[in-house]
Design a protein around this motif. Structure first.
Motif, short mmCIF file in Angstrom:
data_model
loop_
_atom_site.label_atom_id
_atom_site.label_comp_id
_atom_site.label_asym_id
_atom_site.label_seq_id
_atom_site.Cartn_x
_atom_site.Cartn_y
_atom_site.Cartn_z
N VAL A 70 0.86 -1.17 0.00
CA VAL A 70 0.00 0.00 0.00
C VAL A 70 0.90 1.23 0.00
N GLY A 71 0.59 2.16 -0.89
CA GLY A 71 1.38 3.38 -1.00
C GLY A 71 0.53 4.60 -0.74
N VAL A 72 1.15 5.61 -0.13
CA VAL A 72 0.47 6.86 0.20
C VAL A 72 1.27 8.01 -0.39
N GLY A 73 0.60 8.83 -1.20
CA GLY A 73 1.23 10.04 -1.74
C GLY A 73 0.77 11.25 -0.96
N LEU A 74 1.69 11.99 -0.36
CA LEU A 74 1.36 13.14 0.48
C LEU A 74 1.40 14.42 -0.35
N ARG A 75 0.39 15.26 -0.18
CA ARG A 75 0.31 16.48 -0.97
C ARG A 75 1.18 17.57 -0.37
N ARG A 76 1.84 18.30 -1.23
CA ARG A 76 2.68 19.41 -0.78
C ARG A 76 1.82 20.48 -0.13
N GLY A 77 2.24 20.97 1.04
CA GLY A 77 1.51 22.01 1.74
C GLY A 77 0.37 21.51 2.58
N GLU B 247 1.26 10.98 22.03
CA GLU B 247 1.68 12.26 21.47
C GLU B 247 1.30 12.27 19.99
N THR B 248 0.43 13.20 19.61
CA THR B 248 0.01 13.29 18.21
C THR B 248 0.68 14.45 17.47
N GLN B 249 1.32 15.36 18.20
CA GLN B 249 2.01 16.46 17.54
C GLN B 249 3.38 16.04 17.02
N ARG B 250 3.92 14.97 17.59
CA ARG B 250 5.22 14.46 17.16
C ARG B 250 5.09 12.95 16.99
N HIS B 251 5.52 12.44 15.84
CA HIS B 251 5.39 11.01 15.58
C HIS B 251 6.69 10.47 14.98
N LEU B 252 6.77 9.16 14.92
CA LEU B 252 7.95 8.46 14.38
C LEU B 252 7.51 7.50 13.27
N LEU B 253 6.75 8.03 12.32
CA LEU B 253 6.20 7.20 11.25
C LEU B 253 7.10 7.13 10.02
N ALA B 254 8.19 7.87 10.00
CA ALA B 254 9.21 7.81 8.94
C ALA B 254 8.63 7.98 7.55
N PRO B 255 7.92 9.09 7.27
CA PRO B 255 7.48 9.32 5.89
C PRO B 255 8.66 9.63 4.98
N ASP B 256 8.55 9.20 3.73
CA ASP B 256 9.59 9.51 2.75
C ASP B 256 9.51 10.99 2.40
N GLU B 257 10.53 11.49 1.71
CA GLU B 257 10.61 12.91 1.41
C GLU B 257 9.80 13.33 0.19
N TRP B 258 9.23 12.36 -0.56
CA TRP B 258 8.48 12.70 -1.77
C TRP B 258 7.17 13.40 -1.40
N GLN B 259 6.85 14.48 -2.15
CA GLN B 259 5.58 15.18 -2.02
C GLN B 259 5.00 15.39 -3.41
N LEU B 260 3.70 15.45 -3.48
CA LEU B 260 3.01 15.60 -4.76
C LEU B 260 2.24 16.91 -4.76
N ASP B 261 2.15 17.51 -5.95
CA ASP B 261 1.37 18.74 -6.11
C ASP B 261 0.49 18.53 -7.33
N TRP B 262 -0.67 17.91 -7.10
CA TRP B 262 -1.49 17.52 -8.23
C TRP B 262 -2.43 18.64 -8.66
N ALA B 263 -3.12 18.38 -9.78
CA ALA B 263 -3.97 19.39 -10.40
C ALA B 263 -5.05 19.85 -9.44
N GLY B 264 -5.27 21.17 -9.42
CA GLY B 264 -6.31 21.73 -8.57
C GLY B 264 -7.66 21.77 -9.26
N PRO B 265 -8.61 22.48 -8.67
CA PRO B 265 -9.96 22.53 -9.25
C PRO B 265 -9.98 23.13 -10.65
N GLY B 266 -9.00 23.98 -11.01
CA GLY B 266 -9.00 24.61 -12.33
C GLY B 266 -8.57 23.69 -13.45
N GLY B 267 -8.06 22.51 -13.13
CA GLY B 267 -7.70 21.57 -14.18
C GLY B 267 -6.23 21.52 -14.49
#
Length: 504
Positions: free
Chosen positions: A386-393, A471-491
């Motif tokens: 299972v893969g998760v892509g995190l959005r930039r910002g 503690e939910t403000q600090r975690h040790l889930l080791a996310p990778d550094e990749w971030q995605l910035d996909w198309a917004g509502p304007g297309g």
């Protein structure tokens, strides 16, 4: 004849405040003196205008030696300045350090024999080559291990702490075997050096991570320094015992191996006891998996919550939940697997790049349609991935919410949820649909439905985590550094990326 007042009556016990001439209790103290949270003395005025220092009843002032030992070996402010599991962990850690020092002394003798000490046929050049080869392999191993596993050591501190000590024992056995096989001696010593370099990196990094957990007053440096003092004292005691032990074992190989096996067994047992006492409140993937399983399955999989049983969820009028009872650190930590990677059904890539998630524009559009505003998720059950892509910002809590969502999908691949599971009536059909998923395909319908349900269940689960003491403000889930910035509502992809959230 009447005796004067005070004659013939027993003296008051030590520490009892003096009574006034009329026999009434003394006035309240002018000031109390405390060491940490413990009362040490009380001060009252005397008739001459000075201050009288009184020891409260039941308080035994520590001796000078005890006070000096506490200041040398314990962090300032102990026990309030450290975590509740500090003393238990340090006692087990001292025992394992003593056993490791004694076994290391026996291994050092074997290493010297392997490089030719005491052998008239050995040459200085041969011994030098063996030693240089040993150090060279260790240097390469240290750098390689730090490159491959460095980012994981914080996240799996207990697991790597135990793995480092097990690897240290394996290295000691290799060193003890080296003199028995002269031809293979250099290779055995090189392997032992490589193992000890991994031990040095993993042990040092996990010690630092555990010092952060134990420090309660931003006193990480003090905790780490006193831990070093304790270990130095134990190592000195171990060396003194080794001086007595080595002559007794000289020329007795079977007795030597018996002592080594006893020391190594005690060493591993003490390490298991040490990591078993830790109650880490930060969430890594194994602890988050157990907390989520406990919230969904109750006592069957996750144990009780911090205050008792797993409890029942509180439904809303729309069929959602407003509260989920989550097991706390005291319940989850004892059941955390101590071998990295065990008890998982899926390989989770948190913060995956787009080319790992989808392979076509149609798949990308499907992932965006079935995901959330802050992350997309792709499940491939036949691959166990299972893969998760995190959005930039995205907000700072996005990795925690996304990881819990991915672990929810993993939980759905397991046994049927119990009748009392939060939103179980909606989640159980998803389990049956996942089991009918064709090999090689992505169950987009299940992903979309789970995203819809997680919008209700997710916030309730996060509130349950906070209520249970995580503690939910600090975690040790080791996310990778990749971030995605996909198309917004304007297309199209926004020309100006969304601003990153300010660090808290």
């Amino acid at each position: 004849m009447e005796l004067p007042e005070g004659i013939g009556t027993p003296p008051p016990p030590p520490g009892t405040p003096p009574r006034s001439p009329s026999g009434s209790p003394p006035p309240p103290p002018l000031c109390r003196e405390l060491w940490g949270s413990r009362e040490a003395a009380r001060y009252q005025g005397d008739p001459r205008g000075g201050l009288q220092r009184l020891i409260p009843p039941g308080v035994c002032p520590p001796s000078g030696l005890r006070r000096a030992a506490a200041r040398v070996l314990l962090p300032q402010g102990y026990p309030e300045s450290v975590s509740p599991d500090y003393l238990q962990y340090q006692c087990w850690d001292a025992l394992q350090a003593l056993c490791s020092t004694l076994a290391g002394a026996l291994a050092t003798r074997a290493v010297l024999q392997a490089v030719g000490v005491g052998d008239s046929a050995a040459t200085v050049t041969g011994a030098t080559v063996t030693w240089v080869l040993r150090d060279g392999v260790g240097i390469v191993t240290r750098i390689t291990f730090a490159w491959i596993q460095g980012s994981r050591l914080d996240c799996e501190a207990k697991q790597w702490r135990l793995a480092a000590d097990a690897l240290n024992d394996a290295a000691l056995v290799l060193e003890l075997l080296a003199p028995a096989w002269p031809r293979a001696g250099p290779a055995l010593l090189a392997l032992a050096a490589a193992a000890k370099c991994i031990v040095g990196v993993a042990g040092g990094a996990t010690r630092a991570a555990l010092a952060v957990h134990q420090a309660r007053r931003d006193n990480v440096a003090d905790v780490a320094a006193k831990d070093g003092s304790q270990e130095t004292l134990v190592n000195g005691l171990g060396l003194a015992l080794a001086l007595l032990l080595l002559p007794l074992l000289e020329g007795r190989p079977w007795l030597t191996w018996g002592a080594v096996l006893l020391l190594l067994g005690t060493h591993l047992g003490a390490n298991l006891g040490a990591v078993g006492t830790l109650r880490l409140p930060t969430l890594n993937r194994p602890r988050l998996r157990l907390a989520l399983g406990g919230a969904l399955r109750g006592g069957a999989a996750g144990g009780g919550a911090a205050g008792g049983g797993a409890g029942q969820p509180h439904p809303t009028a729309g069929g959602g939940v407003t509260d989920v009872t989550v097991p706390g650190p005291e319940d989850v930590n004892p059941r955390e697997p101590l071998l990295p990677g065990f008890s998982t059904r899926l390989s989770l890539h948190l913060g995956a790049p787009l080319h790992r998630l989808v392979s076509s524009e149609a798949e990308l559009r499907k992932a965006l349609e079935c995901g959330t505003d802050d992350y997309i998720i792709v499940l491939r059950p036949s691959r166990g991935w299972v893969g998760v892509g995190l959005r930039r910002g995205a907000p700072p809590d996005t990795p925690l919410r996304a990881c819990a969502h991915a672990l929810l999908l993993e939980e759905l691949l397991g046994a049927d949820l119990p009748p009392g599971a939060p939103m179980g009536a909606a989640l159980r059909p998803l389990q049956h649909r996942l089991r009918r998923c064709p090999p090689g395909s992505v169950p987009w319908g299940v992903v979309a439905e789970s995203s819809r349900l997680w919008r209700t269940l997710g916030p309730a689960f996060l509130r349950g985590l906070e209520a249970a003491g995580w503690e939910t403000q600090r975690h040790l889930l080791a996310p990778d550094e990749w971030q995605l910035d996909w198309a917004g509502p304007g297309g199209g992809v926004e020309e100006k990326p969304r601003p990153l959230p300010r660090p808290q």
